[in-house]
Structure formats: structure tokens, C-alpha cells
Design a protein around this motif. Structure first.
Motif, PDB file in Angstrom:
ATOM      1  N   GLU A 170      23.382  -8.482  19.569  1.00  0.00           N
ATOM      2  CA  GLU A 170      22.112  -9.142  19.853  1.00  0.00           C
ATOM      3  C   GLU A 170      21.964  -9.346  21.346  1.00  0.00           C
ATOM      4  OE1 GLU A 170      21.825 -12.749  17.641  1.00  0.00           O
ATOM      5  OE2 GLU A 170      22.425 -11.794  15.777  1.00  0.00           O
ATOM      6  N   GLY A 171      20.732  -9.410  21.803  1.00  0.00           N
ATOM      7  CA  GLY A 171      20.464  -9.674  23.200  1.00  0.00           C
ATOM      8  C   GLY A 171      19.828  -8.488  23.882  1.00  0.00           C
ATOM      9  N   ARG A 172      20.037  -8.411  25.179  1.00  0.00           N
ATOM     10  CA  ARG A 172      19.468  -7.361  26.016  1.00  0.00           C
ATOM     11  C   ARG A 172      20.580  -6.799  26.889  1.00  0.00           C
ATOM     12  NH1 ARG A 172      14.742  -5.563  28.387  1.00  0.00           N
ATOM     13  NH2 ARG A 172      14.793  -5.289  30.632  1.00  0.00           N
ATOM     14  N   SER A 173      20.528  -5.490  27.119  1.00  0.00           N
ATOM     15  CA  SER A 173      21.545  -4.860  27.944  1.00  0.00           C
ATOM     16  C   SER A 173      20.945  -3.669  28.672  1.00  0.00           C
ATOM     17  CB  SER A 173      22.721  -4.402  27.072  1.00  0.00           C
ATOM     18  OG  SER A 173      23.772  -3.925  27.876  1.00  0.00           O
ATOM     19  N   GLU A 174      21.663  -3.153  29.643  1.00  0.00           N
ATOM     20  CA  GLU A 174      21.298  -1.935  30.351  1.00  0.00           C
ATOM     21  C   GLU A 174      22.437  -0.940  30.231  1.00  0.00           C
ATOM     22  OE1 GLU A 174      20.505  -2.769  34.463  1.00  0.00           O
ATOM     23  OE2 GLU A 174      18.364  -2.924  34.087  1.00  0.00           O
ATOM     24  N   ILE A 175      22.060   0.321  30.251  1.00  0.00           N
ATOM     25  CA  ILE A 175      23.063   1.378  30.268  1.00  0.00           C
ATOM     26  C   ILE A 175      22.665   2.363  31.355  1.00  0.00           C
ATOM     27  CG2 ILE A 175      21.917   2.689  28.432  1.00  0.00           C
ATOM     28  CD1 ILE A 175      24.813   3.487  27.503  1.00  0.00           C
ATOM     29  N   SER A 176      23.627   2.847  32.096  1.00  0.00           N
ATOM     30  CA  SER A 176      23.374   3.778  33.202  1.00  0.00           C
ATOM     31  C   SER A 176      23.826   5.179  32.819  1.00  0.00           C
ATOM     32  CB  SER A 176      24.124   3.328  34.455  1.00  0.00           C
ATOM     33  OG  SER A 176      23.656   2.078  34.884  1.00  0.00           O
ATOM     34  N   PHE A 177      22.936   6.140  33.020  1.00  0.00           N
ATOM     35  CA  PHE A 177      23.255   7.542  32.773  1.00  0.00           C
ATOM     36  C   PHE A 177      23.195   8.315  34.084  1.00  0.00           C
ATOM     37  CE2 PHE A 177      21.700   6.314  28.559  1.00  0.00           C
ATOM     38  CZ  PHE A 177      22.665   6.881  27.744  1.00  0.00           C
ATOM     39  N   VAL A 178      23.988   9.376  34.168  1.00  0.00           N
ATOM     40  CA  VAL A 178      23.950  10.281  35.313  1.00  0.00           C
ATOM     41  C   VAL A 178      23.766  11.696  34.770  1.00  0.00           C
ATOM     42  CG1 VAL A 178      25.205  11.190  37.297  1.00  0.00           C
ATOM     43  CG2 VAL A 178      25.444   8.780  36.674  1.00  0.00           C
ATOM     44  N   VAL A 179      22.761  12.397  35.297  1.00  0.00           N
ATOM     45  CA  VAL A 179      22.541  13.803  34.974  1.00  0.00           C
ATOM     46  C   VAL A 179      23.137  14.600  36.122  1.00  0.00           C
ATOM     47  CG1 VAL A 179      20.824  15.603  34.543  1.00  0.00           C
ATOM     48  CG2 VAL A 179      20.389  13.248  33.772  1.00  0.00           C
ATOM     49  N   ASN A 180      24.120  15.449  35.821  1.00  0.00           N
ATOM     50  CA  ASN A 180      24.765  16.284  36.841  1.00  0.00           C
ATOM     51  C   ASN A 180      24.438  17.744  36.589  1.00  0.00           C
ATOM     52  OD1 ASN A 180      26.274  14.368  38.449  1.00  0.00           O
ATOM     53  ND2 ASN A 180      27.503  14.034  36.624  1.00  0.00           N
ATOM     54  N   ALA A 236      17.045  -0.004  29.898  1.00  0.00           N
ATOM     55  CA  ALA A 236      17.220  -1.332  29.306  1.00  0.00           C
ATOM     56  C   ALA A 236      16.922  -1.244  27.811  1.00  0.00           C
ATOM     57  CB  ALA A 236      16.270  -2.332  29.958  1.00  0.00           C
ATOM     58  N   ILE A 237      17.665  -2.006  27.034  1.00  0.00           N
ATOM     59  CA  ILE A 237      17.451  -2.021  25.582  1.00  0.00           C
ATOM     60  C   ILE A 237      17.674  -3.423  25.052  1.00  0.00           C
ATOM     61  CG2 ILE A 237      19.825  -1.336  25.052  1.00  0.00           C
ATOM     62  CD1 ILE A 237      18.568   0.341  22.733  1.00  0.00           C
ATOM     63  N   GLU A 238      16.863  -3.761  24.060  1.00  0.00           N
ATOM     64  CA  GLU A 238      17.011  -5.044  23.384  1.00  0.00           C
ATOM     65  C   GLU A 238      17.482  -4.772  21.969  1.00  0.00           C
ATOM     66  OE1 GLU A 238      13.799  -7.792  23.707  1.00  0.00           O
ATOM     67  OE2 GLU A 238      13.297  -7.108  25.721  1.00  0.00           O
ATOM     68  N   SER A 239      18.151  -5.772  21.392  1.00  0.00           N
ATOM     69  CA  SER A 239      18.639  -5.599  20.025  1.00  0.00           C
ATOM     70  C   SER A 239      17.451  -5.376  19.093  1.00  0.00           C
ATOM     71  CB  SER A 239      19.461  -6.802  19.588  1.00  0.00           C
ATOM     72  OG  SER A 239      18.705  -7.988  19.689  1.00  0.00           O
ATOM     73  N   VAL A 298      27.624   8.808  30.856  1.00  0.00           N
ATOM     74  CA  VAL A 298      27.316   7.386  30.921  1.00  0.00           C
ATOM     75  C   VAL A 298      28.211   6.775  31.986  1.00  0.00           C
ATOM     76  CG1 VAL A 298      28.883   6.788  29.031  1.00  0.00           C
ATOM     77  CG2 VAL A 298      27.003   5.274  29.576  1.00  0.00           C
ATOM     78  N   ASP A 299      27.615   5.912  32.803  1.00  0.00           N
ATOM     79  CA  ASP A 299      28.364   5.272  33.888  1.00  0.00           C
ATOM     80  C   ASP A 299      28.968   3.980  33.352  1.00  0.00           C
ATOM     81  OD1 ASP A 299      29.367   4.167  36.184  1.00  0.00           O
ATOM     82  OD2 ASP A 299      27.540   4.456  37.363  1.00  0.00           O
ATOM     83  N   ARG A 300      30.286   3.956  33.238  1.00  0.00           N
ATOM     84  CA  ARG A 300      30.998   2.786  32.706  1.00  0.00           C
ATOM     85  C   ARG A 300      31.479   1.858  33.817  1.00  0.00           C
ATOM     86  NH1 ARG A 300      29.965   2.499  27.271  1.00  0.00           N
ATOM     87  NH2 ARG A 300      30.428   4.455  26.243  1.00  0.00           N
ATOM     88  N   ASN A 301      30.824   1.915  34.985  1.00  0.00           N
ATOM     89  CA  ASN A 301      31.171   1.097  36.151  1.00  0.00           C
ATOM     90  C   ASN A 301      32.618   1.290  36.560  1.00  0.00           C
ATOM     91  OD1 ASN A 301      28.576   0.057  36.471  1.00  0.00           O
ATOM     92  ND2 ASN A 301      28.942  -1.459  34.885  1.00  0.00           N
TER      93      ASN A 301
END
Length: 140
Positions: free
Chosen positions: A56-66, A84-87, A119-122
């Protein structure tokens, strides 16, 4: 509980449209390599990443196209984006499948090319989700 987004598989296509009914249309979906008549070529592609979402909640995910030249293994282009995505209703703990749309991207290629989505996992770095190759018609 935080929202968890797990990318599963990318789907590459020429265009993405959403009908007023909410249907998502993937136009010109690639099931194998992208084939161009000859090189150099300029490609404009779209991509959705089928992902599992839970919590639940809100999150962001980072993608990289190479974009990589297959002959020299040199990077041609790299594009980073955040989504950004919400549950989703009734999705908490279920691993609901969603289509995350990446922005349209253009790649100018001079020879056989590989396009990958990561996907960028930091702190953990990039994790490959999948990709597609670009060939000319003589390679098919």
C-alpha cells in the motif's frame, strides 16, 4: 507497509494508445528483433514493462534504457526515467500485474544494436529486465 514494484518483462512496440474505455492498445508489438531495411536508421520505440505490484502507498521506480552497438559493444544512448505508482484497490499483498509505460525514445543506430531496459536499484546498481536487438533485413 510500503509498496513493492517488481518489473517482470518489457514489451516493445511502435505506439501505445489508451481507449476511452480504458483499454491499453500496443500497436506494432515486436516478438523478435526489430528489423530495419538498412543502416544507418532512426528508430522511435515505445515500451511497457509488465510489473508485479503489492503493498500500500505510493512509490517510484527508476528505469534506464540503454542502446548499445553490437559490433563495438559501445553505448550509443542512455535514457533514464522515473515512474510513480500508487497501490491498486484490492492489490495489497496480491502481486497485481500492471503495465508501466516508459516514455517514447528514439535511437539513431549505425549497425546492429541492442536495446535493454534496466531497473535502477540505487545502491544495488542496475538490474536487467530485458531487451531487444535491432538488425538490418540482410541479417534475417
Amino acid at each position: 507497509m510500503a509498496i513493492l514494484i517488481e518489473p517482470l518483462v518489457p514489451i516493445f512496440c511502435d505506439d501505445i494508445r489508451t481507449e476511452t474505455s480504458g483499454k491499453l492498445l500496443l500497436i506494432g508489438t515486436y516478438t523478435g528483433p526489430v528489423v530495419v531495411e538498412s543502416f544507418p536508421a532512426s528508430l522511435t520505440l515505445r515500451c511497457v514493462v509488465i510489473s508485479s505490484v503489492s503493498g500500500e502507498g505510493r512509490s517510484e521506480i527508476s528505469f534506464v534504457v540503454n542502446v548499445f552497438d553490437l559490433e563495438s559493444d559501445e553505448p550509443v544512448n542512455s535514457i533514464a526515467t522515473k515512474i510513480a505508482i500508487e497501490s491498486l484497490p484490492d492489490a495489497a499483498g496480491t502481486g497485481a500485474r500492471v503495465f508501466l509505460q516508459l516514455p517514447e525514445f528514439t535511437a539513431d543506430v549505425d549497425g546492429p544494436t541492442s536495446i535493454s531496459i534496466a531497473v535502477d536499484r540505487n545502491e544495488d546498481g542496475l538490474e536487467l529486465v530485458g531487451g531487444i536487438e535491432v538488425w538490418d533485413s540482410g541479417q534475417v
